[in-house]
Design an enzyme around this catalytic site. Sequence first.
Site, PDB file in Angstrom:
ATOM      1  N   ASP A 139       0.844  -1.190   0.000  1.00  0.00           N
ATOM      2  CA  ASP A 139       0.000   0.000   0.000  1.00  0.00           C
ATOM      3  C   ASP A 139       0.886   1.249   0.000  1.00  0.00           C
ATOM      4  O   ASP A 139       1.892   1.313   0.707  1.00  0.00           O
ATOM      5  CB  ASP A 139      -0.924  -0.007   1.224  1.00  0.00           C
ATOM      6  CG  ASP A 139      -2.083   0.970   1.084  1.00  0.00           C
ATOM      7  OD1 ASP A 139      -3.232   0.514   1.007  1.00  0.00           O
ATOM      8  OD2 ASP A 139      -1.828   2.202   1.049  1.00  0.00           O
ATOM      9  N   ILE A 140       0.490   2.226  -0.788  1.00  0.00           N
ATOM     10  CA  ILE A 140       1.270   3.456  -0.936  1.00  0.00           C
ATOM     11  C   ILE A 140       1.204   4.327   0.329  1.00  0.00           C
ATOM     12  O   ILE A 140       2.070   5.173   0.553  1.00  0.00           O
ATOM     13  CB  ILE A 140       0.757   4.233  -2.180  1.00  0.00           C
ATOM     14  CG1 ILE A 140       1.838   5.117  -2.764  1.00  0.00           C
ATOM     15  CG2 ILE A 140      -0.506   5.024  -1.879  1.00  0.00           C
ATOM     16  CD1 ILE A 140       1.518   5.648  -4.151  1.00  0.00           C
ATOM     17  N   ASN A 171     -12.784  -3.355   2.727  1.00  0.00           N
ATOM     18  CA  ASN A 171     -13.735  -2.269   2.916  1.00  0.00           C
ATOM     19  C   ASN A 171     -14.746  -2.293   1.781  1.00  0.00           C
ATOM     20  O   ASN A 171     -14.379  -2.509   0.626  1.00  0.00           O
ATOM     21  CB  ASN A 171     -13.001  -0.923   2.931  1.00  0.00           C
ATOM     22  CG  ASN A 171     -12.013  -0.819   4.075  1.00  0.00           C
ATOM     23  OD1 ASN A 171     -12.256  -1.344   5.163  1.00  0.00           O
ATOM     24  ND2 ASN A 171     -10.900  -0.146   3.848  1.00  0.00           N
ATOM     25  N   GLY A 220     -15.747   2.618   4.031  1.00  0.00           N
ATOM     26  CA  GLY A 220     -14.623   3.499   3.722  1.00  0.00           C
ATOM     27  C   GLY A 220     -13.833   3.072   2.504  1.00  0.00           C
ATOM     28  O   GLY A 220     -12.642   3.355   2.392  1.00  0.00           O
ATOM     29  N   GLN A 221     -14.519   2.387   1.562  1.00  0.00           N
ATOM     30  CA  GLN A 221     -13.824   1.950   0.341  1.00  0.00           C
ATOM     31  C   GLN A 221     -13.577   3.138  -0.576  1.00  0.00           C
ATOM     32  O   GLN A 221     -14.505   3.884  -0.908  1.00  0.00           O
ATOM     33  CB  GLN A 221     -14.659   0.894  -0.392  1.00  0.00           C
ATOM     34  CG  GLN A 221     -13.967   0.346  -1.627  1.00  0.00           C
ATOM     35  CD  GLN A 221     -14.785  -0.750  -2.326  1.00  0.00           C
ATOM     36  OE1 GLN A 221     -15.932  -1.005  -1.970  1.00  0.00           O
ATOM     37  NE2 GLN A 221     -14.185  -1.387  -3.311  1.00  0.00           N
ATOM     38  N   HIS A 268     -10.294  -5.439  -2.922  1.00  0.00           N
ATOM     39  CA  HIS A 268      -8.945  -5.645  -2.388  1.00  0.00           C
ATOM     40  C   HIS A 268      -9.031  -6.021  -0.922  1.00  0.00           C
ATOM     41  O   HIS A 268      -9.903  -5.544  -0.196  1.00  0.00           O
ATOM     42  CB  HIS A 268      -8.065  -4.399  -2.562  1.00  0.00           C
ATOM     43  CG  HIS A 268      -8.694  -3.123  -2.105  1.00  0.00           C
ATOM     44  ND1 HIS A 268      -9.642  -2.466  -2.854  1.00  0.00           N
ATOM     45  CD2 HIS A 268      -8.522  -2.392  -0.988  1.00  0.00           C
ATOM     46  CE1 HIS A 268     -10.024  -1.370  -2.213  1.00  0.00           C
ATOM     47  NE2 HIS A 268      -9.362  -1.311  -1.062  1.00  0.00           N
ATOM     48  N   HIS A 291      -6.865  -5.834   2.546  1.00  0.00           N
ATOM     49  CA  HIS A 291      -5.727  -5.207   3.219  1.00  0.00           C
ATOM     50  C   HIS A 291      -5.129  -6.255   4.157  1.00  0.00           C
ATOM     51  O   HIS A 291      -5.837  -6.783   5.029  1.00  0.00           O
ATOM     52  CB  HIS A 291      -6.170  -4.016   4.068  1.00  0.00           C
ATOM     53  CG  HIS A 291      -6.775  -2.877   3.308  1.00  0.00           C
ATOM     54  ND1 HIS A 291      -6.066  -1.731   3.000  1.00  0.00           N
ATOM     55  CD2 HIS A 291      -8.023  -2.695   2.806  1.00  0.00           C
ATOM     56  CE1 HIS A 291      -6.867  -0.887   2.348  1.00  0.00           C
ATOM     57  NE2 HIS A 291      -8.051  -1.452   2.223  1.00  0.00           N
TER      58      HIS A 291
HETATM   59  P1  AMP Z   1      -9.790   1.384   0.389  1.00  0.00           P
HETATM   60  O1  AMP Z   1      -9.994   2.633   1.189  1.00  0.00           O
HETATM   61  O2  AMP Z   1     -10.163   0.138   1.151  1.00  0.00           O
HETATM   62  O3  AMP Z   1     -10.446   1.458  -0.965  1.00  0.00           O
HETATM   63  O4  AMP Z   1      -8.237   1.241   0.187  1.00  0.00           O
HETATM   64  C1  AMP Z   1      -7.560   1.725  -0.939  1.00  0.00           C
HETATM   65  C2  AMP Z   1      -6.114   1.661  -0.611  1.00  0.00           C
HETATM   66  O5  AMP Z   1      -5.377   1.790  -1.804  1.00  0.00           O
HETATM   67  C3  AMP Z   1      -5.620   2.754   0.341  1.00  0.00           C
HETATM   68  O6  AMP Z   1      -5.054   2.149   1.498  1.00  0.00           O
HETATM   69  C4  AMP Z   1      -4.577   3.501  -0.495  1.00  0.00           C
HETATM   70  O7  AMP Z   1      -3.486   3.934   0.259  1.00  0.00           O
HETATM   71  C5  AMP Z   1      -4.187   2.469  -1.525  1.00  0.00           C
HETATM   72  N1  AMP Z   1      -3.664   2.975  -2.786  1.00  0.00           N
HETATM   73  C6  AMP Z   1      -4.207   3.927  -3.584  1.00  0.00           C
HETATM   74  N2  AMP Z   1      -3.450   4.103  -4.681  1.00  0.00           N
HETATM   75  C7  AMP Z   1      -2.400   3.252  -4.578  1.00  0.00           C
HETATM   76  C8  AMP Z   1      -1.256   2.971  -5.389  1.00  0.00           C
HETATM   77  N3  AMP Z   1      -1.046   3.598  -6.566  1.00  0.00           N
HETATM   78  N4  AMP Z   1      -0.376   2.036  -4.968  1.00  0.00           N
HETATM   79  C9  AMP Z   1      -0.566   1.395  -3.796  1.00  0.00           C
HETATM   80  N5  AMP Z   1      -1.627   1.608  -2.982  1.00  0.00           N
HETATM   81  C10 AMP Z   1      -2.527   2.536  -3.365  1.00  0.00           C
END
Ligand code: AMP
Length: 111
Positions: free
Chosen positions: A29-30, A83, A89-90, A96, A98
Amino acid sequence: MSSIFKKIIDGEIPCKKVLENEKCLAFYDINPQAPIHVLIIPKKEIKDFNQLDSQSMSELLDFTHQVIEHLGLKDKGYRLITNVGEYGGQEVPHLHFHLLSGAKLKWEKLA
Ligand code: AMP
């Protein structure tokens, strides 16, 4: 319209890859919320857990076990969450999981 994760799957956006097979991808995760924060996704475009079919779930299950093994987390422990929608909170509309670990995790109490 493609989500950002579809662009990662297609190699249009880079990611820090953990593991990959024909059906699934795992990458860091970024914006990590724990010392280890990995996202596990199907390559198939599935919006969220509501849309998940048993075939894809089975593929994700085996792959997730491999990621946990690969990172040495099987015995240490971890948290696995997905999520869904506004209350969940998606942010990214591509299913995906986590995978969080690397420290003793706490709950945020909301009720
Ligand atoms: P969610 O809130 O469950 O939809 O989680 C989306 C997740 O994607 C968040 O934790 C972000 O930090 C992560 N995210 C968004 N863009 C990227 C990216 N380019 N590379 C890695 N993680 C990302």
